[in-house]
Scaffold this motif. Structure first.
Motif, PDB file in Angstrom:
ATOM      1  N   CYS A  18      -3.048  -2.843  -9.883  1.00 44.74           N
ATOM      2  CA  CYS A  18      -3.497  -3.634  -8.725  1.00 44.74           C
ATOM      3  C   CYS A  18      -4.711  -2.986  -8.045  1.00 44.74           C
ATOM      4  O   CYS A  18      -5.585  -3.696  -7.544  1.00 44.74           O
ATOM      5  CB  CYS A  18      -2.341  -3.882  -7.751  1.00 44.74           C
ATOM      6  SG  CYS A  18      -1.176  -5.099  -8.422  1.00 44.74           S
ATOM      7  N   TRP A  19      -4.789  -1.665  -8.053  1.00 45.11           N
ATOM      8  CA  TRP A  19      -6.006  -1.000  -7.541  1.00 45.11           C
ATOM      9  C   TRP A  19      -7.197  -1.425  -8.380  1.00 45.11           C
ATOM     10  O   TRP A  19      -8.273  -1.740  -7.859  1.00 45.11           O
ATOM     11  CB  TRP A  19      -5.881   0.529  -7.595  1.00 45.11           C
ATOM     12  CG  TRP A  19      -5.274   1.137  -6.367  1.00 45.11           C
ATOM     13  CD1 TRP A  19      -4.122   1.854  -6.281  1.00 45.11           C
ATOM     14  CD2 TRP A  19      -5.811   1.082  -5.019  1.00 45.11           C
ATOM     15  NE1 TRP A  19      -3.885   2.242  -4.969  1.00 45.11           N
ATOM     16  CE2 TRP A  19      -4.909   1.776  -4.186  1.00 45.11           C
ATOM     17  CE3 TRP A  19      -6.942   0.494  -4.452  1.00 45.11           C
ATOM     18  CZ2 TRP A  19      -5.109   1.921  -2.809  1.00 45.11           C
ATOM     19  CZ3 TRP A  19      -7.145   0.635  -3.080  1.00 45.11           C
ATOM     20  CH2 TRP A  19      -6.235   1.340  -2.281  1.00 45.11           C
ATOM     21  N   ARG A  20      -7.016  -1.432  -9.705  1.00 45.35           N
ATOM     22  CA  ARG A  20      -8.130  -1.798 -10.589  1.00 45.35           C
ATOM     23  C   ARG A  20      -8.514  -3.262 -10.413  1.00 45.35           C
ATOM     24  O   ARG A  20      -9.704  -3.605 -10.434  1.00 45.35           O
ATOM     25  CB  ARG A  20      -7.770  -1.494 -12.043  1.00 45.35           C
ATOM     26  CG  ARG A  20      -7.811   0.011 -12.314  1.00 45.35           C
ATOM     27  CD  ARG A  20      -7.215   0.384 -13.653  1.00 45.35           C
ATOM     28  NE  ARG A  20      -7.922  -0.204 -14.782  1.00 45.35           N
ATOM     29  CZ  ARG A  20      -7.424  -0.257 -16.017  1.00 45.35           C
ATOM     30  NH1 ARG A  20      -6.208   0.225 -16.271  1.00 45.35           N
ATOM     31  NH2 ARG A  20      -8.118  -0.777 -16.993  1.00 45.35           N
ATOM     32  N   ALA A  22      -8.129  -4.990  -7.653  1.00 49.95           N
ATOM     33  CA  ALA A  22      -8.818  -5.064  -6.353  1.00 49.95           C
ATOM     34  C   ALA A  22     -10.272  -4.606  -6.505  1.00 49.95           C
ATOM     35  O   ALA A  22     -11.189  -5.224  -5.954  1.00 49.95           O
ATOM     36  CB  ALA A  22      -8.087  -4.205  -5.325  1.00 49.95           C
ATOM     37  N   ASP A  23     -10.493  -3.549  -7.294  1.00 46.32           N
ATOM     38  CA  ASP A  23     -11.864  -3.057  -7.521  1.00 46.32           C
ATOM     39  C   ASP A  23     -12.724  -4.130  -8.171  1.00 46.32           C
ATOM     40  O   ASP A  23     -13.884  -4.304  -7.822  1.00 46.32           O
ATOM     41  CB  ASP A  23     -11.846  -1.819  -8.443  1.00 46.32           C
ATOM     42  CG  ASP A  23     -11.428  -0.573  -7.689  1.00 46.32           C
ATOM     43  OD1 ASP A  23     -11.464  -0.597  -6.439  1.00 46.32           O
ATOM     44  OD2 ASP A  23     -11.043   0.419  -8.345  1.00 46.32           O
ATOM     45  N   LYS A  24     -12.117  -4.856  -9.120  1.00 42.07           N
ATOM     46  CA  LYS A  24     -12.891  -5.896  -9.827  1.00 42.07           C
ATOM     47  C   LYS A  24     -13.279  -7.021  -8.873  1.00 42.07           C
ATOM     48  O   LYS A  24     -14.388  -7.541  -8.934  1.00 42.07           O
ATOM     49  CB  LYS A  24     -12.087  -6.445 -11.000  1.00 42.07           C
ATOM     50  CG  LYS A  24     -11.970  -5.405 -12.103  1.00 42.07           C
ATOM     51  CD  LYS A  24     -11.272  -5.917 -13.343  1.00 42.07           C
ATOM     52  CE  LYS A  24     -11.169  -4.768 -14.326  1.00 42.07           C
ATOM     53  NZ  LYS A  24     -11.508  -5.113 -15.691  1.00 42.07           N
ATOM     54  N   ARG A  26     -13.638  -6.773  -5.644  1.00 40.66           N
ATOM     55  CA  ARG A  26     -14.620  -6.202  -4.715  1.00 40.66           C
ATOM     56  C   ARG A  26     -15.998  -6.103  -5.369  1.00 40.66           C
ATOM     57  O   ARG A  26     -17.005  -6.472  -4.777  1.00 40.66           O
ATOM     58  CB  ARG A  26     -14.145  -4.813  -4.274  1.00 40.66           C
ATOM     59  CG  ARG A  26     -14.441  -4.512  -2.826  1.00 40.66           C
ATOM     60  CD  ARG A  26     -13.996  -3.125  -2.423  1.00 40.66           C
ATOM     61  NE  ARG A  26     -12.566  -2.953  -2.223  1.00 40.66           N
ATOM     62  CZ  ARG A  26     -11.771  -2.211  -2.988  1.00 40.66           C
ATOM     63  NH1 ARG A  26     -12.238  -1.563  -4.028  1.00 40.66           N
ATOM     64  NH2 ARG A  26     -10.487  -2.092  -2.697  1.00 40.66           N
ATOM     65  N   MET A  27     -15.992  -5.627  -6.621  1.00 42.89           N
ATOM     66  CA  MET A  27     -17.274  -5.422  -7.318  1.00 42.89           C
ATOM     67  C   MET A  27     -18.023  -6.723  -7.538  1.00 42.89           C
ATOM     68  O   MET A  27     -19.248  -6.726  -7.586  1.00 42.89           O
ATOM     69  CB  MET A  27     -17.050  -4.706  -8.647  1.00 42.89           C
ATOM     70  CG  MET A  27     -17.196  -3.200  -8.481  1.00 42.89           C
ATOM     71  SD  MET A  27     -16.523  -2.221  -9.815  1.00 42.89           S
ATOM     72  CE  MET A  27     -16.828  -3.149 -11.251  1.00 42.89           C
ATOM     73  N   GLU A  28     -17.272  -7.813  -7.668  1.00 41.11           N
ATOM     74  CA  GLU A  28     -17.949  -9.100  -7.858  1.00 41.11           C
ATOM     75  C   GLU A  28     -18.426  -9.676  -6.525  1.00 41.11           C
ATOM     76  O   GLU A  28     -19.091 -10.702  -6.491  1.00 41.11           O
ATOM     77  CB  GLU A  28     -17.013 -10.091  -8.563  1.00 41.11           C
ATOM     78  CG  GLU A  28     -17.803 -11.241  -9.145  1.00 41.11           C
ATOM     79  CD  GLU A  28     -17.014 -12.112 -10.079  1.00 41.11           C
ATOM     80  OE1 GLU A  28     -16.636 -11.618 -11.158  1.00 41.11           O
ATOM     81  OE2 GLU A  28     -16.766 -13.285  -9.716  1.00 41.11           O
ATOM     82  N   LYS A  31     -14.894 -12.280  -1.534  1.00 41.93           N
ATOM     83  CA  LYS A  31     -14.128 -11.871  -0.355  1.00 41.93           C
ATOM     84  C   LYS A  31     -13.164 -12.993   0.037  1.00 41.93           C
ATOM     85  O   LYS A  31     -13.510 -13.863   0.842  1.00 41.93           O
ATOM     86  CB  LYS A  31     -15.076 -11.584   0.814  1.00 41.93           C
ATOM     87  CG  LYS A  31     -15.990 -10.395   0.589  1.00 41.93           C
ATOM     88  CD  LYS A  31     -16.498  -9.833   1.921  1.00 41.93           C
ATOM     89  CE  LYS A  31     -17.214  -8.520   1.757  1.00 41.93           C
ATOM     90  NZ  LYS A  31     -18.619  -8.624   1.360  1.00 41.93           N
ATOM     91  N   PHE A  52      -4.787  -3.712  -0.579  1.00 38.16           N
ATOM     92  CA  PHE A  52      -5.944  -2.991  -1.113  1.00 38.16           C
ATOM     93  C   PHE A  52      -7.278  -3.661  -0.752  1.00 38.16           C
ATOM     94  O   PHE A  52      -8.317  -3.017  -0.758  1.00 38.16           O
ATOM     95  CB  PHE A  52      -5.832  -2.855  -2.645  1.00 38.16           C
ATOM     96  CG  PHE A  52      -4.579  -2.110  -3.098  1.00 38.16           C
ATOM     97  CD1 PHE A  52      -3.842  -1.321  -2.209  1.00 38.16           C
ATOM     98  CD2 PHE A  52      -4.132  -2.186  -4.411  1.00 38.16           C
ATOM     99  CE1 PHE A  52      -2.698  -0.645  -2.617  1.00 38.16           C
ATOM    100  CE2 PHE A  52      -2.996  -1.496  -4.831  1.00 38.16           C
ATOM    101  CZ  PHE A  52      -2.266  -0.735  -3.932  1.00 38.16           C
ATOM    102  N   LEU A  53      -7.248  -4.973  -0.471  1.00 41.65           N
ATOM    103  CA  LEU A  53      -8.481  -5.689  -0.118  1.00 41.65           C
ATOM    104  C   LEU A  53      -8.535  -6.022   1.374  1.00 41.65           C
ATOM    105  O   LEU A  53      -9.452  -6.707   1.824  1.00 41.65           O
ATOM    106  CB  LEU A  53      -8.590  -6.985  -0.939  1.00 41.65           C
ATOM    107  CG  LEU A  53      -8.794  -6.824  -2.450  1.00 41.65           C
ATOM    108  CD1 LEU A  53      -8.593  -8.156  -3.173  1.00 41.65           C
ATOM    109  CD2 LEU A  53     -10.199  -6.283  -2.741  1.00 41.65           C
TER     110      LEU A  53
END
Ligand code: ADE
Length: 225
Positions: A18-20, A22-24, A26-28, A31, A52-53
């Protein structure tokens, strides 16, 4: 070799995935205003993604595939339809795994037509690409060979279903009596995982309660169905 390709999933793996995820997201630069969890599998990942977001709005939609007593309903459908106004909002629709993709497709189409968000994107930890009818916008693992992910939130339910399968299949071959140890050994043979005694005991209790087996001393005897 196990009969069913099964992966025992631990809670820490869920958090990592789920961290990963969330990173994906965010990176895109996506929001979301609202997370929608597909019930029931999407609950835990959806809640973690909210954390996480830093998203505070979480709602849920239940998609049903099976009717009572595992009769297949004609099509998967929304179990408790309801309407909320999401106009102008960006939605992240979350499930644990995209297998056939039916749940996400039905949830997405329902949300787009009834809740009318400005935008909707889909996320799942696992995507079984050879069988899925849809590719999620965000995923962590592309699964190229079908696997049953034994997630921690379905441990009791899966163990019960797996025992039931073993008992029913073996009954066809004439095996009608089991010790606890035999059943557990067969579970490990079929699925290649070990869920631990607490879950084996819960599952056995459920099979006794639903009348598939009865107890005779130290043995479990399959009842005529
Ligand atoms: N739900 C639907 N498909 C699944 C799978 N392959 N593993 C775990 N849960 C699922």
């Amino acid at each position: 070799m196990p009969k069913v390709n099964t992966k025992l999933v631990l809670w820490d793996e869920i958090v990592g995935w789920c961290w990963r995820l969330a990173d994906k997201v965010r990176m895109e630069g996506f929001k979301p205003d609202v997370v929608v969890a597909i019930a029931r599998g999407g609950y835990v990942p959806a809640r973690l993604l909210c954390d996480f977001l830093d998203i505070h709005d979480l709602i849920s939609l239940q998609i049903l595939h099976w009717g009572k007593a595992a009769e297949i309903t004609a099509v998967a459908h929304v179990k408790y339809p309801f309407v909320v106004d999401l106009s102008g909002k960006k939605v992240l629709l979350v499930d644990d795994i995209i297998d056939t993709g039916d749940s996400v497709i039905i949830a997405r189409d329902y949300i787009l037509s009834k809740w009318k968000p400005a935008e909707l994107k889909t996320a799942a930890m696992q995507w079984i690409s050879p069988v899925a009818k849809i590719k999620p916008d965000f995923y962590v693992e592309e699964v190229k060979e079908w696997v049953w992910y034994q997630y921690p939130w379905t441990r009791a339910e899966d163990t019960t279903n797996f025992f039931e399968k073993i008992v029913k299949e073996s009954a066809k071959e004439g095996k009608l009596e089991w010790t606890y140890e035999e059943l557990v050994k067969e579970f490990r043979n079929w699925y290649g995982i070990d869920v631990g005694e607490t879950y084996y005991r819960i599952a056995l209790t459920r099979l006794l309660e639903n009348g598939l087996i009865e107890r005779r001393g130290e043995r479990y005897v399959v009842r005529r169905q």
